[in-house]
Design a protein around this motif. Structure first.
Motif, short mmCIF file in Angstrom:
data_model
loop_
_atom_site.label_atom_id
_atom_site.label_comp_id
_atom_site.label_asym_id
_atom_site.label_seq_id
_atom_site.Cartn_x
_atom_site.Cartn_y
_atom_site.Cartn_z
N GLN A 202 0.95 -1.67 -0.26
CA GLN A 202 0.08 -0.37 0.03
C GLN A 202 1.12 0.86 0.31
O GLN A 202 0.39 2.14 -0.36
CB GLN A 202 -0.63 -0.01 1.03
N ALA A 203 2.40 1.26 0.65
CA ALA A 203 2.60 2.27 0.35
C ALA A 203 3.73 2.23 -1.06
O ALA A 203 4.37 3.69 -1.41
CB ALA A 203 4.14 2.12 1.59
N THR A 204 3.50 1.56 -1.54
CA THR A 204 4.13 1.25 -3.57
C THR A 204 3.45 1.81 -4.29
O THR A 204 3.83 0.94 -5.19
CB THR A 204 5.43 0.53 -2.82
N GLY A 205 2.21 2.29 -4.28
CA GLY A 205 1.55 1.84 -5.23
C GLY A 205 0.08 0.98 -5.47
O GLY A 205 -1.05 1.66 -5.62
N GLY A 206 0.26 0.06 -4.22
CA GLY A 206 -0.76 -0.80 -3.85
C GLY A 206 -2.23 -0.03 -3.67
O GLY A 206 -2.39 1.00 -2.71
N ASN A 207 -3.68 0.07 -4.03
CA ASN A 207 -4.40 0.48 -3.62
C ASN A 207 -4.47 1.97 -3.90
O ASN A 207 -5.51 2.92 -2.94
CB ASN A 207 -4.91 0.09 -1.96
N PRO A 220 3.85 -5.08 -7.96
CA PRO A 220 4.95 -3.98 -6.56
C PRO A 220 5.23 -4.20 -5.89
O PRO A 220 5.24 -5.42 -5.20
CB PRO A 220 3.66 -3.08 -6.30
N GLY A 221 7.08 -4.10 -5.39
CA GLY A 221 7.19 -4.54 -4.46
C GLY A 221 7.59 -4.05 -3.24
O GLY A 221 6.56 -2.99 -3.09
N VAL A 245 7.52 4.45 -4.94
CA VAL A 245 7.32 5.65 -3.47
C VAL A 245 7.23 6.77 -4.12
O VAL A 245 8.12 7.70 -4.45
CB VAL A 245 8.77 4.97 -2.71
N THR A 246 6.32 7.91 -4.01
CA THR A 246 5.98 9.18 -4.14
C THR A 246 5.41 9.78 -2.54
O THR A 246 5.06 8.89 -2.00
CB THR A 246 5.38 9.43 -5.31
N PRO A 282 14.97 9.25 -6.83
CA PRO A 282 13.60 8.43 -7.29
C PRO A 282 13.53 6.87 -6.51
O PRO A 282 14.23 6.57 -6.07
CB PRO A 282 14.09 7.49 -8.74
N ASP A 283 12.36 6.45 -6.55
CA ASP A 283 11.80 5.54 -5.55
C ASP A 283 12.05 6.55 -3.84
O ASP A 283 12.03 5.52 -3.11
CB ASP A 283 11.64 4.80 -5.78
N ARG A 284 12.19 7.57 -3.71
CA ARG A 284 12.42 7.87 -2.11
C ARG A 284 12.10 9.59 -1.39
O ARG A 284 11.57 9.78 -2.74
CB ARG A 284 14.28 7.59 -2.06
#
Length: 571
Positions: A202-207, A220-221, A245-246, A282-284
């Protein structure tokens, strides 16, 4: 201080499970994907405690998350080889039993693993004495210091029962950095990092509300928190994994299942209104500025009871006269039942559309849910009657399922106890049992004064479009209550949202909430509003008061509602 990482200033903590049933391969993926110091796993939701309670009723040796054992059979050797500590709450209602299973796995694999566990959360034997009634399971939410004690004693695997989700991150960080009990800012920073990674992807784009912006969401990782000595952290993921991760994906998880500006835990209360989120490459995403306060003097308690038995039947209504067909089916069923159950609820879902191209698009669903302490009143005596209507009711009569027996359902109730009443205990790898004192500096929880709102946006041309055109949202459950977090990306959008999306506006947009108590919390740092809707979910997820019993889609329903939005704010 205990060194859990080569870098004394940064501890890399990954997560490989957000719930009981999450991706089975995630442990190995996280261990193989890049450098980690600690790997955590969260397996315990409110519903999970009920499931584990029923497991324990059948077999006293169970009561833990069995999927973790299978993951460990695949990943323990690799974790030991790479020096990664494993900290999980998969012990559920039986952490000692799971610790034994972990040792058995290690022996079978031929590896030397130092296993510890944390106990004391289980209050079932004292429930009556503590005024908690007669539940199936009663578990206090413990904090991080038992985990820290196990790691300081050299544990490779730490198994807990019901600790706070964030404690899985706070414990390793406190052990590594040598934090004191009253380092509340640092502890609160780790609480926030733990809250962000606790639900896995959920923190890396899920939902994620704006999911169409993500190029690769196929797999997603899982997230990583790089926790720093001052409690700040960077949220990231292994390179080459899916998702992103944004600032928005991190904020989406921050807004999940929260209440007000104070996020209370047994180690510290984090001030959510102090959080700063900043892109760090990126992703941080950097999380800093978190202020902490002393924890409350009480511990939250998860109470799960067997509420009775439930059953349901769904009628398919097709074509014309949907409302009349529903009234006929309802009237007939209630007259034909030999005994009326204690609860009998009807819901008509108008999924049909006029002049439909397919039969399914021409059909609505009428659902009847029954509940009763007596299983006979909601078993075949109910579902058989629904079938008996088949040739005597509305035209086109059909059901979505055959008749069946009722099944038990649970009820979740939050409780609390004085922290001094709970015996928090760490059982170290050598079997030594260490009592963990509770934090003595405490602060009663209170609402934060409402912050000043930004100046309203000047009136201008508007267009009637879905709220989700500019706003993101995330919703979830806390017992019978639901929360909806809503946020926007720009200051001007925030000026509009803060003045437009009031409690009254929410009631109008979501009519199902119209008669329920609603509280609005304002978080200017995050350009966010959080609404807590009391009682929407009845008596919790297992009660299944709505077709969406965990309110997962509530935020998306809100985003789909149309409002007059200033044209200058639209993309």
């Amino acid at each position: 201080m205990t060194s859990l990482a080569a870098d004394p200033e940064v501890l890399r903590i990954g997560n490989c499970s957000g719930f009981y049933g999450d991706r089975a391969s995630a442990m190995r993926e996280m261990l193989e994907g890049g450098q980690l110091d600690v790997l955590t796993g969260d397996y315990l939701a409110e519903l999970t405690m009920l499931i584990l309670g029923r497991d324990r009723m059948k077999d006293p040796d169970l009561g833990y998350a069995k999927t973790f054992v299978r993951q460990l059979e695949d990943g323990l050797g690799l974790a030991l080889e790479r020096g990664v500590k494993i900290v999980v709450n998969a012990g559920g209602l039986n952490p000692a039993g799971l610790a034994r299973r972990v040792r058995e796995v290690a022996d079978r694999l031929g590896v030397a693993a130092r296993v510890a566990h944390v106990e004391g959360d289980d209050l079932l034997a004292r429930a009556g004495e503590l005024g908690l009634g007669s539940p199936l399971a009663a578990n206090a939410y413990l904090g991080a210091w038992g985990i820290a004690a196990c790691l300081r004693a050299g544990a490779d695997v730490v198994v807990t029962g019901r600790v706070t989700d964030a404690a899985l991150v706070v414990g390793p960080a406190a052990a590594h950095f040598g934090w004191a009990r009253e380092d509340f800012d640092a502890l609160a920073g780790a609480v926030v990092a733990g809250h962000v990674i606790e639900c896995g992807t959920q923190a890396t784009g899920g939902n994620f509300a704006f999911f169409t912006e993500i190029e690769d969401l196929d797999r997603p990782g899982f997230p990583i928190a790089e926790v720093r000595r001052d409690g700040s952290s960077v949220i990231t993921k292994h390179p080459g994994t899916g998702g992103v991760v944004t600032v928005d994906t991190v904020e989406a998880q921050l807004m999940y299942e929260i209440q007000g500006a104070r996020y209370a835990g047994p180690d510290a209360t984090a001030r959510l209104d102090s959080i700063r989120l900043t892109a760090d490459g990126p992703d941080r995403v950097l999380i800093d500025g978190v202020r902490g306060e002393a924890p409350p003097p009480t511990l939250k308690v998860s109470l799960n009871t067997l509420g009775g038995f439930r059953n349901e039947m769904s009628f398919v209504l097709t074509g014309l006269d949907i409302e009349a067909k529903a009234h006929l089916a309802q009237r007939q069923l209630e007259k034909w039942l030999p005994v009326r159950p204690a609860e009998l609820d009807w819901t008509l879902a108008r999924l049909d559309r006029p002049d439909a191209d397919t039969e399914e698009q021409a059909s609505a669903l009428l659902r009847c849910v029954v509940r009763d302490p007596d299983p006979n009143r909601v078993g075949r005596g109910f579902s058989n009657v629904a079938v008996e209507l088949a040739l005597a009711s509305y035209p086109g009569f059909t059901l979505t399922s055959p008749p069946g027996n009722g099944s038990p359902y649970g009820v979740f109730t939050p409780g609390s106890v004085d922290a001094a009443e709970v015996a928090h205990r760490a059982v170290l790898p050598d079997g030594t049992r260490v009592d963990i004192p509770h934090t003595t500096t405490t602060r009663e929880l209170a609402e934060v004064a409402a912050p000043a709102l930004p100046d309203p946006l000047p009136r201008g041309e508007t267009r009637r479009v879905p709220l989700g055109t500019i706003a993101l949202a995330r919703s979830g459950d806390k017992g019978g209550n639901a929360n909806i977090g809503v946020w926007v990306r720009t200051d001007d959008q925030w000026r509009w949202l803060a003045h437009t999306l009031t409690v009254d506006a929410l009631r109008a947009l979501l009519p199902e909430t119209a008669t329920l108590p609603i509280t609005r919390h304002v978080l200017p740092n995050l350009r966010a509003l959080n609404f807590v809707v009391e009682g929407l979910l009845g008596q919790g997820v297992a009660y299944q008061a709505r077709f969406d019993p965990q309110a997962k889609g509530l935020g998306e329903w809100l985003r789909s509602r149309h409002l007059d939005i200033p044209v200058e704010l639209l993309p």
